[in-house]
Motif scaffolding. Structure first.
Motif, mmCIF file in Angstrom:
data_model
loop_
_atom_site.group_PDB
_atom_site.id
_atom_site.type_symbol
_atom_site.label_atom_id
_atom_site.label_comp_id
_atom_site.label_asym_id
_atom_site.label_seq_id
_atom_site.Cartn_x
_atom_site.Cartn_y
_atom_site.Cartn_z
ATOM 1 N N ASP A 4 -14.695 -0.405 -20.855
ATOM 2 C CA ASP A 4 -13.980 0.315 -19.899
ATOM 3 C C ASP A 4 -14.812 1.443 -19.328
ATOM 4 O OD1 ASP A 4 -11.936 1.634 -18.540
ATOM 5 O OD2 ASP A 4 -11.034 2.292 -20.328
ATOM 6 N N ASN A 5 -15.469 1.053 -17.974
ATOM 7 C CA ASN A 5 -16.169 1.840 -17.284
ATOM 8 C C ASN A 5 -15.552 3.239 -16.890
ATOM 9 O OD1 ASN A 5 -18.893 2.565 -16.683
ATOM 10 N ND2 ASN A 5 -18.596 1.351 -14.700
ATOM 11 N N THR A 6 -15.308 4.070 -17.881
ATOM 12 C CA THR A 6 -14.476 5.374 -17.811
ATOM 13 C C THR A 6 -15.352 6.500 -18.571
ATOM 14 O OG1 THR A 6 -12.717 4.386 -17.794
ATOM 15 C CG2 THR A 6 -12.422 6.484 -18.273
ATOM 16 N N ALA A 28 -18.281 11.443 -13.397
ATOM 17 C CA ALA A 28 -17.559 10.169 -12.900
ATOM 18 C C ALA A 28 -17.608 10.051 -11.430
ATOM 19 C CB ALA A 28 -16.115 10.803 -13.199
ATOM 20 N N ARG A 31 -21.032 8.320 -10.830
ATOM 21 C CA ARG A 31 -21.101 7.012 -11.002
ATOM 22 C C ARG A 31 -20.075 6.120 -10.580
ATOM 23 N NH1 ARG A 31 -22.685 4.769 -15.896
ATOM 24 N NH2 ARG A 31 -24.389 5.941 -17.224
ATOM 25 N N ILE A 33 -16.746 6.139 -11.222
ATOM 26 C CA ILE A 33 -15.742 5.515 -12.092
ATOM 27 C C ILE A 33 -14.640 6.643 -12.352
ATOM 28 C CG2 ILE A 33 -17.486 4.151 -13.175
ATOM 29 C CD1 ILE A 33 -17.996 6.028 -15.590
ATOM 30 N N THR A 107 -17.467 4.423 -21.418
ATOM 31 C CA THR A 107 -18.724 4.783 -21.038
ATOM 32 C C THR A 107 -19.315 5.710 -21.935
ATOM 33 O OG1 THR A 107 -18.560 3.812 -18.813
ATOM 34 C CG2 THR A 107 -20.416 5.433 -19.135
#
Length: 296
Positions: A4-6, A28, A31, A33, A107
């Motif tokens: 989960d790209n968070t 965030a 990136r 995300i 992440t």
């Protein structure tokens, strides 16, 4: 690197956690995300007798109070990055359980710290130790007094030649690439003892020069693959005969992030297991990312 790209920011209502939220929001944004704000609450034991079930009103009040902290954090994040996607998690129970469970899939987790005053609120004591030491993703600690440190400067990474150091390098390159900034790779060595006599000092200096050349080659080898993967990242290499904490603290002056592995050989071994880790976490002049072997 994760399912989960968070970016997750731990929220507890303290000024330190708001500093962490600002850093996380900027990350965030860089990136591209989402940001997830995470807060938890527990029912104080003194409010009811053992064996009794607390009334629903108490749960409602605790949820509302925690949600206010999340909304305050959301407003703070939007000041930094108005257009990022922001979601939240509000959980009942231990913040350790909540954050460690989230660490399986995100992440990174970002937490606030008071610096020399100790870790604050949600991240105080056993909570911070558990999350930094056992999270399955990198954990970033942001000191309250480093409010604007996230905006400028290079990314610094500690390199000791171990497998976990390679994971730290990977994350450091990714952050430098996302932030469009320089990466400074620091490798230290303290393996040779100074001889007492002048002749001994001369011989030792010659040996040091040979060892230093070898260490430069080792560092270059460790970075080579990532430099190919991230060709736009400018890399500066520092090889120094010094102790890791001092060398990394010096290199991190003016940086926007310091990245280290939690386990490794040589100078970084046991970094998170006592006074060395506490000194670096409390004295580092920029936010610090800790990468563990299980980090994905």
């Amino acid at each position: 690197m994760s399912k989960d790209n968070t970016v997750v920011a731990a929220v507890d209502g303290s000024l330190a956690s708001l500093a962490a939220v600002r850093w996380a929001a900027n990350t965030a944004l860089k990136r591209g995300i989402p940001l997830r704000l995470a807060a938890s609450y527990t029912m104080p034991q003194f409010l009811y007798a053992e064996g009794m079930v607390p009334p629903q009103e108490l749960f409602d009040d605790l949820q509302a109070e925690t949600m206010e902290k999340i909304e305050t954090a959301r407003a703070e994040a939007q000041k930094v990055a108005p257009d990022i996607e922001i979601c939240h998690t509000l959980a009942e129970g231990s913040p350790i359980d909540m954050l460690l469970d989230m660490s399986k899939d995100v992440t990174m987790i970002v937490m606030g710290s008071r610096g020399l005053g100790g870790l604050s609120g949600m991240v105080m004591g056993s909570v911070s130790a558990a999350v930094v030491s056992h999270a399955l993703c990198p954990v970033v600690v942001v000191r309250e007094d480093l409010d604007e440190a996230y905006k400028y400067g290079p990314v610094v990474v500690g390199v000791d030649g171990s497998g976990i150091s390679q994971k730290a390098i990977e994350y450091a390159f990714a952050e430098a690439d996302a932030r469009d900034c320089e990466l400074i790779a620091v490798h230290t060595w303290m393996d040779m003892q100074i001889q007492a006599s002048l002749a001994g000092l001369t011989a030792a200096q010659q040996q040091w020069e040979v060892v230093e050349q070898e260490q430069h080659m080792l560092l270059g080898h460790r970075l080579a693959g990532f430099s190919e993967k991230y060709p736009d990242v400018k890399v500066t290499k520092i090889v120094t005969r010094d102790r890791p904490v001092r060398a990394l603290t010096d290199a991190a002056l003016g940086a926007q992030l310091l990245v280290v592995g939690s386990h490794g050989r040589g100078g970084f071994k046991g970094m998170l297991l006592g006074s060395t880790s506490r000194a670096l976490l409390q004295s580092t002049p920029c936010p610090m990312m800790v990468v563990r072997p299980e980090s994905k």
